[in-house]
Design an enzyme around this catalytic site. Structure first.
Site, PDB file in Angstrom:
ATOM      1  N   VAL A 104      -8.852   0.315   5.782  1.00 55.58           N
ATOM      2  CA  VAL A 104      -9.471   1.389   6.023  1.00 55.58           C
ATOM      3  C   VAL A 104      -9.885   2.213   4.889  1.00 55.58           C
ATOM      4  O   VAL A 104      -8.928   2.544   4.009  1.00 55.58           O
ATOM      5  CB  VAL A 104      -8.620   2.302   7.199  1.00 55.58           C
TER       6      VAL A 104
ATOM      7  N   TYR B 234       6.828   0.219   1.676  1.00 57.49           N
ATOM      8  CA  TYR B 234       5.715   0.860   2.828  1.00 57.49           C
ATOM      9  C   TYR B 234       5.719   0.145   4.039  1.00 57.49           C
ATOM     10  O   TYR B 234       5.748   0.646   5.180  1.00 57.49           O
ATOM     11  CB  TYR B 234       4.412   0.725   2.010  1.00 57.49           C
TER      12      TYR B 234
ATOM     13  N   SER C 192       0.161   0.573  11.036  1.00 50.28           N
ATOM     14  CA  SER C 192      -0.651  -0.290  10.032  1.00 50.28           C
ATOM     15  C   SER C 192      -0.132  -1.602  10.446  1.00 50.28           C
ATOM     16  O   SER C 192       0.639  -1.941  10.688  1.00 50.28           O
ATOM     17  CB  SER C 192      -0.127   0.105   8.643  1.00 50.28           C
TER      18      SER C 192
HETATM   19  C1  8X3 Z   1      -3.003   0.165   5.197  1.00 51.75           C
HETATM   20  C2  8X3 Z   1      -3.271  -1.219   5.140  1.00 51.75           C
HETATM   21  O1  8X3 Z   1      -2.833  -3.482   4.426  1.00 51.75           O
HETATM   22  O2  8X3 Z   1      -2.876  -1.637   2.517  1.00 51.75           O
HETATM   23  O3  8X3 Z   1      -1.823   0.794   5.982  1.00 51.75           O
HETATM   24  O4  8X3 Z   1      -0.954  -2.046   4.285  1.00 51.75           O
HETATM   25  S1  8X3 Z   1      -2.446  -1.929   4.108  1.00 51.75           S
END
Ligand code: 8X3
Length: 249
Positions: free
Chosen positions: A183, A150, A137
């Site tokens: 996305v 995350y 990501s």
């Molecule tokens: C997904 C994109 O920008 O929400 O991994 O982290 S974001």
């Protein structure tokens, strides 16, 4: 039989789009938690190619090894591993974050990817051939406010990808990381625990990437000539310039 690609998280979003995209050229091992969705996808894709399903949660270490080790002989020589399974849970400052959310993200995005890789890579090393695509990501390249854990899980994917590339180098195995920005899939709905309004806002007033756009990038990297390895590919919608700079119009 065609070359074999194993895709984790194949029942939705980027994983499902990738399974559909590769179904013309690859025999597919589609993996996911949801048996019913796997069955439906198998029925659809079987019109184009051979399909085998494996149902497991990448968090479940024993299940990952049992399922992959149980592959019938004709499915054992996996040519392409697409580590796609991954989720975000929550978007909160670190002092307010949920520890359960943190566990889920580290367990799925980092440890789950490792378990699946550990189950598949030895065969590739024995055969001196293979390709690993890790779906990371932009969050694995830039940390953004409230993204803390995350982002950490995706930075882990970035480091693991770099480590794999080094370790697989003597064995002729290619390793690539694809880092998408925004996305539009179930991603934000999962992150915001079903809050549709909040999820919709993430993609409001832009043209976000689709799962098909990322599937297209996967198809591109794995179809390069044998001497060419795309190592790292960051994919934005035109309306996005970084993790935090988005042109809404
Ligand atoms: C997904 C994109 O920008 O929400 O991994 O982290 S974001």
């Amino acid at each position: 039989m065609k070359k074999i690609a194993l895709i984790t998280g194949a029942t939705a979003g980027i994983g499902e789009a990738t399974a559909r995209r590769l179904s013309t050229d690859y025999a597919l091992i589609i993996c996911g938690r949801r048996q019913e969705r796997l069955g439906q996808l198998k029925t659809q894709l079987s019109e184009h190619t051979d399909v085998h399903t494996l149902s497991f949660d990448v968090r479940d270490r024993a299940a990952v090894f049992t399922e992959i080790d149980s592959l019938p002989e004709k499915w054992r020589n996996i040519d392409v591993l697409i580590n796609n399974a991954g989720n975000a849970h929550g978007l909160a400052p670190v002092h307010e974050g949920s520890v359960d959310d943190w566990d889920a993200m580290i367990d799925i995005n980092a440890k789950g990817l490792l378990y699946v890789s550990k189950a598949v890579l030895p065969g590739m090393v024995d055969r001196k051939s293979g390709f690993v695509v890790n779906i990371s990501s932009i969050a694995g390249k830039e940390v953004y406010p409230n993204g803390n854990v995350y982002c950490a899980s995706k930075y882990a994917v970035d480091a693991i990808t770099q480590g794999m590339r080094l370790d697989m180098n003597p064995h002729g195995i290619r390793v690539c990381s694809i880092n998408p920005g925004l996305v539009e899939t179930e991603f934000s709905l999962v992150r915001f625990k079903g809050d549709e309004e909040r999820a919709k806002k993430v993609y409001a007033d832009i043209t976000a990437l689709t799962g098909d756009d990322v599937a297209d990038a996967v198809a591109y990297v794995i179809s390069r000539p044998a001497h060419v390895m795309v190592g790292d590919l960051t994919l934005f919608p035109t309306d996005q310039a970084s993790a935090t700079v988005v042109n809404r119009h």
